[in-house]
Design a protein around this motif. Structure first.
Motif, PDB file in Angstrom:
ATOM      1  N   ASP A  29       0.867  -1.185   0.000  1.00 29.85           N
ATOM      2  CA  ASP A  29       0.000   0.000   0.000  1.00 29.85           C
ATOM      3  C   ASP A  29       0.899   1.229   0.000  1.00 29.85           C
TER       4      ASP A  29
ATOM      5  N   ASN B  79      -0.174   4.071  -1.076  1.00 33.98           N
ATOM      6  CA  ASN B  79      -1.147   5.157  -1.265  1.00 33.98           C
ATOM      7  C   ASN B  79      -0.768   6.304  -0.317  1.00 33.98           C
TER       8      ASN B  79
ATOM      9  N   ARG C 128       4.068   4.974   4.651  1.00 29.23           N
ATOM     10  CA  ARG C 128       3.619   3.688   4.090  1.00 29.23           C
ATOM     11  C   ARG C 128       4.713   3.022   3.247  1.00 29.23           C
TER      12      ARG C 128
ATOM     13  N   HIS D 210      -1.918   0.687  -5.379  1.00 30.96           N
ATOM     14  CA  HIS D 210      -2.783   1.736  -5.933  1.00 30.96           C
ATOM     15  C   HIS D 210      -2.279   3.066  -5.385  1.00 30.96           C
TER      16      HIS D 210
ATOM     17  N   ARG E 121      -7.735   7.374  -6.044  1.00 31.92           N
ATOM     18  CA  ARG E 121      -8.912   6.686  -6.583  1.00 31.92           C
ATOM     19  C   ARG E 121      -9.162   7.090  -8.039  1.00 31.92           C
TER      20      ARG E 121
ATOM     21  N   ARG F  35      -4.999   0.729  -9.933  1.00 26.86           N
ATOM     22  CA  ARG F  35      -6.370   1.244 -10.128  1.00 26.86           C
ATOM     23  C   ARG F  35      -6.535   1.989 -11.454  1.00 26.86           C
TER      24      ARG F  35
ATOM     25  N   ARG G 162     -10.290  -4.353   1.145  1.00 25.37           N
ATOM     26  CA  ARG G 162     -10.841  -4.293  -0.207  1.00 25.37           C
ATOM     27  C   ARG G 162     -10.657  -5.644  -0.895  1.00 25.37           C
TER      28      ARG G 162
ATOM     29  N   LYS H 185     -13.869  10.264   4.307  1.00 23.79           N
ATOM     30  CA  LYS H 185     -14.471   9.102   3.629  1.00 23.79           C
ATOM     31  C   LYS H 185     -15.742   8.696   4.383  1.00 23.79           C
TER      32      LYS H 185
ATOM     33  N   GLY I 141      -9.229   2.521   7.289  1.00 25.31           N
ATOM     34  CA  GLY I 141     -10.427   1.699   7.083  1.00 25.31           C
ATOM     35  C   GLY I 141     -10.166   0.252   7.473  1.00 25.31           C
TER      36      GLY I 141
HETATM   37  O1  LIG Z   1      -5.660   5.038   2.279  1.00 19.07           O
HETATM   38  C1  LIG Z   1      -6.247   3.985   2.460  1.00 19.07           C
HETATM   39  O2  LIG Z   1      -7.200   3.807   3.384  1.00 19.07           O
HETATM   40  P1  LIG Z   1      -7.409   4.778   4.682  1.00 19.07           P
HETATM   41  O3  LIG Z   1      -7.666   6.182   4.181  1.00 19.07           O
HETATM   42  O4  LIG Z   1      -8.610   4.171   5.342  1.00 19.07           O
HETATM   43  O5  LIG Z   1      -6.181   4.633   5.512  1.00 19.07           O
HETATM   44  C2  LIG Z   1      -5.918   2.727   1.688  1.00 19.07           C
HETATM   45  O6  LIG Z   1      -4.831   2.938   0.807  1.00 19.07           O
HETATM   46  C3  LIG Z   1      -7.153   2.237   0.939  1.00 19.07           C
HETATM   47  O7  LIG Z   1      -7.562   3.203   0.005  1.00 19.07           O
HETATM   48  P2  LIG Z   1      -9.104   3.261  -0.460  1.00 19.07           P
HETATM   49  O8  LIG Z   1      -9.928   3.721   0.732  1.00 19.07           O
HETATM   50  O9  LIG Z   1      -9.123   4.236  -1.606  1.00 19.07           O
HETATM   51  O10 LIG Z   1      -9.491   1.854  -0.870  1.00 19.07           O
END
Ligand SMILES: O=C(OP(=O)(O)O)[C@H](O)COP(=O)(O)O
Ligand SMILES: Nc1ncnc2c1ncn2[C@@H]1O[C@H](COP(=O)(O)OP(=O)(O)O)[C@@H](O)[C@H]1O
Length: 393
Positions: free
Chosen positions: A21, A23, A36, A59, A62, A118, A151, A197, A373
């Motif tokens: 991850d 991200n 990360r 990924h 989004r 993605r 996911r 989110k 999440g």
């Molecule tokens: O940043 C993430 O989740 P998070 O904001 O819940 O920590 C993960 O990389 C999952 O990404 P997603 O919520 O777009 O599936």
């Protein structure tokens, strides 16, 4: 952990598809927090040192199945290469001929990073064809992407149907640390939830209410609850179709004796911008043309009091738009309270962790989780799809 890990398999000479991850938060193409990437280094180093041909996949953001230039993994490859002191080749494609050619040329200890998974329309649909295409590249699947383990996507779940699948060190550490804290939680147990989110996070609240003593809701998420209580929230972030659910949860909290606390004051502005003039108001007085971008001082104090007396605190999601200095104080205040809490403290989520690092408090937190999440779903007692697919011991 009852799952096989990379310590249980021989990786030498094998092509290893390792889902990580990466991200990470970006600001105009610059990585603002590389936690990360750093968190995945032990697994990557283990694989290279033991002679694997490493194929990394992640990924970023989004992009919804399309190529989005700003979400290419190029800056991530550069940072990873710096951190490892080793060259990392990045492909411009995620699957296909170019990728297959690069993989065929890998030698033991080499690292290849695929383009953002993605960008493929099949990734989030867990498309069997894409899963097979990923699997075709490798001999072994390693999942180290704890942050994305909630996911069921092609690179987090589908691929494991076609390859032996084991956990990486980060995945293992997260599952063990969080599992231990949550099995018999010390009480009072407090969850703090915020961030943007809303759709994702509101769902977990139902189960959380069965587990926690206190639930503190701030950030963008709080306005759906405030509105559900009849408060006018102006232009604040709102999920109108979740109002009924929010009402049900507040009722459930009352019935179960869970203290569910919402902001009582907010820092508002008329536009979403770093230099927007900020105004402090009680939540009942949010002007129609304004949006709440941080929790106010009264809320910070109430939240801090609850946090200080807790024995277990889990925090996910910033209390405001901390990326803008004038709306960061609420998040930092909660960060200070969590850092000062003498019980076990866990912070999860890309942005929450970035906020705590920015305020210099990370060292004082019990566990910094790479998953927001994911840690929330684990806390609910759910089995994460990215974990379920790994081979049992
Ligand atoms: O940043 C993430 O989740 P998070 O904001 O819940 O920590 C993960 O990389 C999952 O990404 P997603 O919520 O777009 O599936
Ligand atoms: N009141 C708010 N209005 C709009 N956005 C907010 C608000 N409070 C927090 N945010 C935003 O929420 C984002 C983080 O949300 P989220 O991804 O859910 O958290 P995490 O990554 O910690 O799980 C941050 O970029 C922050 O600016």
């Amino acid at each position: 952990m009852n799952k096989l890990s990379i310590l249980d398999v021989d990786v030498r000479g094998k092509r290893v598809f390792c889902r990580v991850d990466f991200n990470v938060p970006l600001d105009q193409g610059e990585i603002t927090d590389d936690n990360r990437i750093r968190a995945a280094l032990p697994t990557i180093r283990h694989l290279t040192v033991h002679g694997a041909k490493v194929i990394l996949a992640s990924h970023l953001g989004r992009p919804k199945g399309k190529v989005v230039e700003e979400l290419r993994l190029t800056p991530v490859a550069e940072r990873l290469s710096q951190l490892l002191g080793q060259s990392v080749v990045k492909t411009d494609q995620t699957v296909g001929e170019e990728v297959e050619k690069e993989v065929a040329g890998l030698k033991e200890g080499d690292i290849l990073l695929l383009e953002n998974v993605r960008f493929c329309p099949g990734e989030e649909k867990n498309d069997p064809e894409l899963s097979r295409a990923f699997a075709k590249l490798a001999d072994l699947y390693v999942n180290d992407a704890f942050g994305t383990a909630h996911r069921a996507h092609a690179s987090t779940a589908g691929i494991a149907e076609h390859l032996p699948a084991v956990a990486g060190f980060l995945m293992q550490r997260e599952l063990e640390t969080l599992g231990q804290a949550l099995q018999n939680p010390d009480r009072p147990f407090t969850a703090i939830i915020g961030g943007a989110k809303v759709k994702d996070k509101i769902g977990v609240i139902d189960n959380l209410l069965d587990k926690v003593d206190n639930l503190l809701i701030g950030g963008g998420l709080s306005f759906t609850f405030l509105k559900a209580k009849g408060v006018e929230v102006g232009q604040s972030l709102l999920e109108s179709e979740k109002l009924d659910q929010a009402r049900t949860f507040m009722k459930k909290a009352e019935q179960k004796g869970v203290r569910l606390l919402l902001p009582v004051d907010a820092v508002v502005a008329t536009s979403f911008a770093p230099d927007a003039p900020a105004k402090l108001v009680d939540v009942e007085a949010i002007p129609q043309d304004s949006m709440g971008l941080d929790i106010g001082p009264k809320t910070r104090e109430v939240f801090a009091d609850v946090i200080h007396t807790s024995k277990l605190v889990i925090w996910n999601g910033p209390m405001g738009v901390f990326e803008f200095d004038r709306f960061a104080e609420g998040t930092f205040a909660v960060g200070r309270a969590v850092a000062a809490c003498t019980g076990m403290t866990i912070i999860g989520g890309g942005d929450s962790v970035a906020a705590v690092k920015k305020s210099g408090l990370a060292e004082q937190v019990g566990h910094i989780s790479t998953g927001g999440g994911a840690s929330l779903e684990l806390m609910e007692g759910k089995t994460l799809p990215g974990v379920a697919v790994l081979q049992n011991k």
